[in-house]
Structures are given as structure tokens and as C-alpha cells.
Design a protein around this motif. Structure first.
Motif, PDB file in Angstrom:
ATOM      1  N   TYR A 181      33.354  64.742  65.604  1.00  0.00           N
ATOM      2  CA  TYR A 181      32.597  65.841  66.234  1.00  0.00           C
ATOM      3  C   TYR A 181      31.116  65.458  66.361  1.00  0.00           C
ATOM      4  O   TYR A 181      30.507  65.614  67.421  1.00  0.00           O
ATOM      5  N   ARG A 201      37.247  74.077  59.157  1.00  0.00           N
ATOM      6  CA  ARG A 201      36.295  73.089  59.702  1.00  0.00           C
ATOM      7  C   ARG A 201      37.037  72.040  60.527  1.00  0.00           C
ATOM      8  O   ARG A 201      36.621  71.656  61.610  1.00  0.00           O
ATOM      9  N   TYR A 205      38.145  73.567  63.779  1.00  0.00           N
ATOM     10  CA  TYR A 205      37.054  73.717  64.748  1.00  0.00           C
ATOM     11  C   TYR A 205      36.635  72.372  65.326  1.00  0.00           C
ATOM     12  O   TYR A 205      36.482  72.231  66.551  1.00  0.00           O
ATOM     13  N   GLY A 217      29.661  79.359  57.374  1.00  0.00           N
ATOM     14  CA  GLY A 217      30.004  78.101  58.048  1.00  0.00           C
ATOM     15  C   GLY A 217      31.390  78.174  58.647  1.00  0.00           C
ATOM     16  O   GLY A 217      31.615  77.829  59.818  1.00  0.00           O
ATOM     17  N   TYR A 218      32.327  78.661  57.857  1.00  0.00           N
ATOM     18  CA  TYR A 218      33.708  78.758  58.345  1.00  0.00           C
ATOM     19  C   TYR A 218      33.873  79.906  59.335  1.00  0.00           C
ATOM     20  O   TYR A 218      34.742  79.860  60.213  1.00  0.00           O
ATOM     21  N   LYS A 251      24.778  85.646  47.710  1.00  0.00           N
ATOM     22  CA  LYS A 251      24.119  84.348  47.574  1.00  0.00           C
ATOM     23  C   LYS A 251      22.740  84.419  48.242  1.00  0.00           C
ATOM     24  O   LYS A 251      22.393  85.395  48.894  1.00  0.00           O
ATOM     25  N   TYR A 271      19.558  67.830  58.310  1.00  0.00           N
ATOM     26  CA  TYR A 271      20.579  68.861  58.510  1.00  0.00           C
ATOM     27  C   TYR A 271      19.901  70.222  58.753  1.00  0.00           C
ATOM     28  O   TYR A 271      20.192  70.923  59.726  1.00  0.00           O
TER      29      TYR A 271
HETATM   30  C1  LIG Z   1      31.162  71.784  62.050  1.00  0.00           C
HETATM   31  C2  LIG Z   1      31.188  71.785  60.596  1.00  0.00           C
HETATM   32  C3  LIG Z   1      31.569  70.557  59.896  1.00  0.00           C
HETATM   33  C4  LIG Z   1      30.880  72.920  59.954  1.00  0.00           C
HETATM   34  C5  LIG Z   1      30.692  73.109  58.531  1.00  0.00           C
HETATM   35  C6  LIG Z   1      30.479  74.554  58.267  1.00  0.00           C
HETATM   36  C7  LIG Z   1      29.859  74.846  56.933  1.00  0.00           C
HETATM   37  C8  LIG Z   1      28.367  74.809  56.811  1.00  0.00           C
HETATM   38  C9  LIG Z   1      30.609  75.190  55.924  1.00  0.00           C
HETATM   39  C10 LIG Z   1      30.018  75.572  54.642  1.00  0.00           C
HETATM   40  C11 LIG Z   1      30.740  74.990  53.499  1.00  0.00           C
HETATM   41  C12 LIG Z   1      30.394  75.683  52.183  1.00  0.00           C
HETATM   42  C13 LIG Z   1      31.450  76.418  51.488  1.00  0.00           C
HETATM   43  C14 LIG Z   1      29.187  75.630  51.712  1.00  0.00           C
HETATM   44  C15 LIG Z   1      28.812  76.320  50.454  1.00  0.00           C
HETATM   45  O1  LIG Z   1      27.791  75.649  49.962  1.00  0.00           O
HETATM   46  P1  LIG Z   1      26.891  76.258  48.803  1.00  0.00           P
HETATM   47  O2  LIG Z   1      27.707  76.893  47.731  1.00  0.00           O
HETATM   48  O3  LIG Z   1      25.980  75.148  48.390  1.00  0.00           O
HETATM   49  O4  LIG Z   1      26.012  77.271  49.595  1.00  0.00           O
HETATM   50  P2  LIG Z   1      25.898  78.882  49.524  1.00  0.00           P
HETATM   51  O5  LIG Z   1      25.383  79.219  48.195  1.00  0.00           O
HETATM   52  O6  LIG Z   1      24.920  79.180  50.610  1.00  0.00           O
HETATM   53  O7  LIG Z   1      27.268  79.444  49.818  1.00  0.00           O
END
Ligand SMILES: CC(C)=CCC/C(C)=C/CC/C(C)=C/COP(=O)(O)OP(=O)(O)O
Ligand SMILES: [Zn+2]
Length: 486
Positions: free
Chosen positions: A174, A222, A225, A270-271, A313, A422
Motif C-alpha cells: 500500500y 488493516r 483495507y 485506525g481500524y 485514551k 508518520y
Molecule cells: C493503512 C494502515 C496500515 C492503517 C493503520 C491504521 C492504524 C493507525 C491502526 C492503529 C493500530 C493501533 C491499535 C494503535 C494503538 O496504538 P496505541 O495503543 O499506541 O495508541 P492509542 O493509545 O492512541 O490507542
């Protein structure tokens, strides 16, 4: 409603940008609280000779300005324990600094790309896309080096790995494809071996219909997608790839309304973006409970003005895109939302059933006809927004400009964190989404009141389903369709 053409809006932005380059430079970070002569937060622009320029440079009204200043003071007191001199905080996008940060990052990576890292296509995407959002073109040598490097990441049997010789992976595929589409040259687009990529994606398909990230790897939203986005963008999406994906994603929508990485897990921004965008590309969005999804995303925007990724969060700049784009996508789905709400009311009053998984018109997975899948992404962006922003678009811009920008260039998760590529990519993508979120048509441009800060802050619009700059998407769409006709 007043409508501003893209061309005339760009002209205003360019004039504003050249004025702001001539007159306003970012203060060093340390002087932010002590600068005695800050630029005005709104009103007419002052040229170097003190004359007032006729075009409004800043776009918040006086009332909005006071609200903004009050919020800034509040945010600063929460974050730093003291109220700043808010007048000195400028709502300007530090474009030149971000361009320098991203260009330097790319130059460090190219031409050798000699880093032991499985993220190199991602690094290319984050920087190349960030620069494209800032309307910055790469020089030919750099473009050539990136295209050459990504070609070497391409597996003989299809798909892109994190570096030459590495296992092909859907996420790096991707990132590589989005980078090449953003570069957009004939050599970039024709370097993608679509037949092999298609075979690789079929191999990654599980019997449930969902995709796994790589051979023997995890199955999740992911992976679904990235496979669907790449296939749609390259015009290779068909029934075989599409079959069962929508049903899997629908099973990942949780009781909260957001979408989790896999069934029975926790909803996450993200999901949620990945699941919703894939469903739209598959024309199966009606399998999601959209009212509850919208409610969940909307409540993820916090008092700090940014978005959090999941309940309870902290907010983080990158969710400006994941959550911001997800909710912006739903602004074109109001017909489905209305239908679902009506069904929900009538079924509640008769049987008490809820909607989840009960309605769908686009059963792509159950058809064996020749559906023109790439057209779903193409048509979607041409559709009008059927409603104004369902999130606080000005507040989100405020979080990005005030809390996520690093004045030396680059963007970050939140104050106290370091900048990285990122977050630079996804904060800028989120800023673009929020700047355009109040527009009705996809070919018009934001009015000043929909933007925070000077009009020179305006970024390029993106195609939110793929997260590539819209012009680049249009060119790639034409290119691959024409290639398929010969
Ligand atoms: C196209 C593609 C590959 C998309 C990816 C989508 C994406 C960002 C998914 C998030 C994954 C995830 C559970 C992060 C939690 O991180 P954390 O626990 O560090 O963060 P948080 O406290 O904000 O949940
Ligand atoms: Zn983040």
C-alpha cells in the motif's frame, strides 16, 4: 451558497502565501511567549510598507478569534500549567519548515536506502505524500531514486516488501503504490507489476474472505483495507478479491460503533477508517451501522480539539486523519444514514431488532458479475457532501496548528513528543481533510471561514479513501484505465 472555484481559491492562497513569506517568519520556539509584536489573528494583512492589503489574509471572525484565544489559553494551561500570551501564538502553517524537514528526510534515505528497516516504503510514502500535500515537487533525481528503490522492493512473485529481498507485505505494498501514484510519472506508474500484485493479494486471502498481512501473517481490517485500496487504485479489484471482505469488516464493528482490528476486539480510529473506506470501495457500506459509527467517531474529538484513537485514551495528531477522514467520509453517506435511521425506528417500534448486519444493497461479494469496482472510488469523490462537517473542523485545525506543529518543521502526536515522519504525514492529511470538510462540491475550495489561520495554510485536497492527493489520484485513475484498454 457561495462557491469558490479551485483555481481562484488557489490564486488567493498563493498570493497570501507569498505575502506571508515576505512578512511573517516563525518565531523561534523559545520566543513564543515573549514576542511583543505578534501578527494579528484576523483582519487585513499588512504589507511591508505598512499599507493594508485588499485581500483578507486571516479568516477567523472577531468572535471566532476570541473563542480561539480562550481555547488556546485553556489548552496551554492544561498542557504547561500556565496561560501563554495567546496573542503571540500564530495560526500559521510553517510550510517552508515542513518542506525542509520532509525533503531532508527523503534525501537522507535516498539514493542508497541503506537502512536495515522494513518500513522504507512507508518512510517514502509519509514524506512524498506530505510534500505533495504542501504542493512541493520532488527533483527528478530524487524521484528516480525512489522509483528505482521501490522497484527493488517488489517481489518477483508480486507485492512489495519493506526493502529489497524482504517478504512481500500488504502494508508496504500500500505504501509503495501510494508513493508511486503520488510521484505520478509514467515510469513510476508503469513500474507496478499489477498482474503479480493481483496474484499476491489472492494468496493473502483467507477462506473467511478477509486478508492476512503477509504469508502466515495476521488477519485484520488493516490487511483488508490495504488490499482493497491498492486493488481499487490499480483497477484490479474484482469479485474474487472482494468476496467476503465486507462481511468480515461488518463483524469487526463493535457495540461502541467504531471498528476494531478483528472481531471482538476494541474499536479504534485506525481500524475504523480502514474498515469504512474499504466498505465504500466495495460498495458494501450499508453493512455497517453508520449512525452508531458516526456517534462513536464524533465523541472521540476531545476538549483539546484533537481526536483520540479510542475511548479514554489521549488525543494524538495522527488521528486527525484516521478519525477526521472517517467522519468526513460519512458526510457523503447521509442517504444511507437516513435509510438506516428510518429502518431502525420502524424495526424498534415493531420487533425491537437493531440494524447491525441487516441491510445491504451492494452485495458485491455475492455477485459474480463484472462490477466496475474502481468506479466506486472514482464516483464517491465526485459526490457532494450531503451535510456540513460532523466534527468541529476549526477546532481540529487548531489542534494541528497549535499543538502538533513543531516550529522547526515536522509535526507530532502532541506537545512534549518529538516530530516524526508518520505524524507529519497524518497531521497534514488530517489538516487537509478538515480544511475541505465544509465544502459541498469536490471541485470547489474552502471559504475563508472554514479555515483557521491565513489562506496560505490551504493544503492540496486528497482523495480520502486512498489518502493520495486528488490530482494524483485522477491521473493514476486515467493511466490505469487507459492501460487496460490497449
Ligand atoms: C493503512 C494502515 C496500515 C492503517 C493503520 C491504521 C492504524 C493507525 C491502526 C492503529 C493500530 C493501533 C491499535 C494503535 C494503538 O496504538 P496505541 O495503543 O499506541 O495508541 P492509542 O493509545 O492512541 O490507542
Ligand atoms: Zn499517533
Amino acid at each position: 451558497m457561495v462557491r469558490v472555484s479551485l483555481r481562484s481559491a488557489r490564486r488567493h492562497r498563493d498570493r497570501a502565501r507569498s505575502r506571508s513569506q515576505a512578512t511573517a517568519r516563525p518565531p523561534p520556539a523559545a520566543s513564543m511567549e515573549s514576542s511583543s509584536q505578534p501578527p494579528p489573528l484576523s483582519g487585513a494583512d499588512q504589507s511591508e510598507d505598512g499599507a493594508t492589503a485588499e485581500l483578507p489574509r486571516l479568516t477567523v471572525t472577531q468572535v471566532e478569534q476570541m473563542k480561539v484565544e480562550a481555547r488556546v489559553a485553556e489548552i496551554y494551561s492544561v498542557l504547561f500549567g500556565a496561560a501563554p500570551n495567546t496573542k503571540s501564538v500564530m495560526l500559521e502553517l510553517w510550510r517552508d519548515q515542513h518542506v525542509e524537514y520532509l525533503t531532508k528526510g527523503l534525501r537522507r534515505l535516498a539514493p542508497s536506502f541503506h537502512v536495515l528497516d522494513a518500513n522504507r516504503p512507508w518512510l517514502c510514502y509519509w514524506m512524498v505524500h506530505g510534500l505533495a500535500l504542501l504542493e512541493e515537487t520532488l527533483d527528478d533525481d530524487l524521484e528516480h531514486d525512489i522509483v528505482d528503490f521501490l522497484s527493488r522492493c517488489q517481489d518477483r512473485d508480486g507485492g512489495y516488501g519493506g526493502g529489497p529481498g524482504q517478504l512481500p507485505h500488504l502494508a508496504t505494498s500500500y505504501a509503495a503504490v501510494n508513493t508511486l501514484v503520488t510521484i505520478g510519472s509514467e515510469s513510476a506508474l508503469s513500474s507496478i507489476k499489477r498482474d503479480n500484485l493481483y496474484k499476491f493479494m489472492l494468496q493473502m486471502k483467507d477462506e473467511s474472505g478477509a486478508f492476512r498481512m503477509h504469508e502466515g501473517g495476521e488477519i485484520d481490517v488493516r490487511a483488508c483495507y490495504t488490499a482493497i485500496s491498492v486493488a481499487s487504485l490499480l483497477n484490479i479489484l474484482d469479485d474474487k478479491l472482494a468476496k467476503g471482505v465486507g462481511n468480515y469488516i461488518a463483524r469487526c464493528q463493535t457495540y461502541e460503533g467504531g471498528i476494531a482490528g478483528e472481531p471482538f476486539a476494541e474499536a479504534h480510529g485506525g481500524y475504523t477508517f480502514c474498515g469504512l473506506a474499504a466498505m465504500i470501495l466495495l460498495n458494501e457500506v450499508e453493512k455497517l451501522d453508520l449512525p452508531s459509527l458516526i456517534g462513536w467517531v464524533a465523541f472521540r474529538q476531545g476538549v483539546e480539539c484533537g481526536f483520540q484513537g479510542r475511548t479514554n485514551k489521549l488525543v494524538d495528531g495522527c488521528y486527525s486523519f484516521w478519525q477526521g477522514a472517517a467522519i468526513a467520509l460519512t458526510q457523503k453517506l447521509m442517504t444511507v444514514v437516513d435509510k438506516q435511521l428510518k429502518q431502525s425506528y420502524s424495526s424498534k417500534s415493531s420487533s425491537g431488532d437493531n440494524l447491525c448486519g441487516t441491510s445491504s444493497s451492494g452485495y458485491a461479494s455475492e455477485k459474480s458479475t463484472n462490477v466496475d469496482y474502481a468506479k466506486f472510488g472514482f464516483d464517491f469523490i465526485k459526490q457532494s457532501n450531503q451535510i456540513g462537517p460532523l466534527f468541529h473542523n476549526i477546532a481540529l485545525q487548531q489542534y494541528i496548528l497549535l499543538c502538533a506543529q513543531v516550529l522547526e518543521g515536522g509535526l507530532r502526536d502532541k506537545p512534549g513528543k518529538n516530530r516524526d515522519h508518520y505524524h507529519s504525514c497524518y497531521c497534514l492529511s488530517g489538516l487537509s481533510v478538515s480544511q475541505y470538510s465544509a465544502m459541498t462540491d469536490s471541485d470547489s475550495c474552502p471559504l475563508p471561514q472554514h479555515m483557521l489561520g491565513p489562506y496560505s495554510n490551504l493544503l492540496e485536497p486528497i482523495h480520502p479513501l486512498y489518502n493520495v492527493v486528488l490530482d494524483k489520484y485522477d491521473d493514476a485513475y486515467e493511466f490505469f484505465r487507459e492501460s487496460d484498454q490497449v
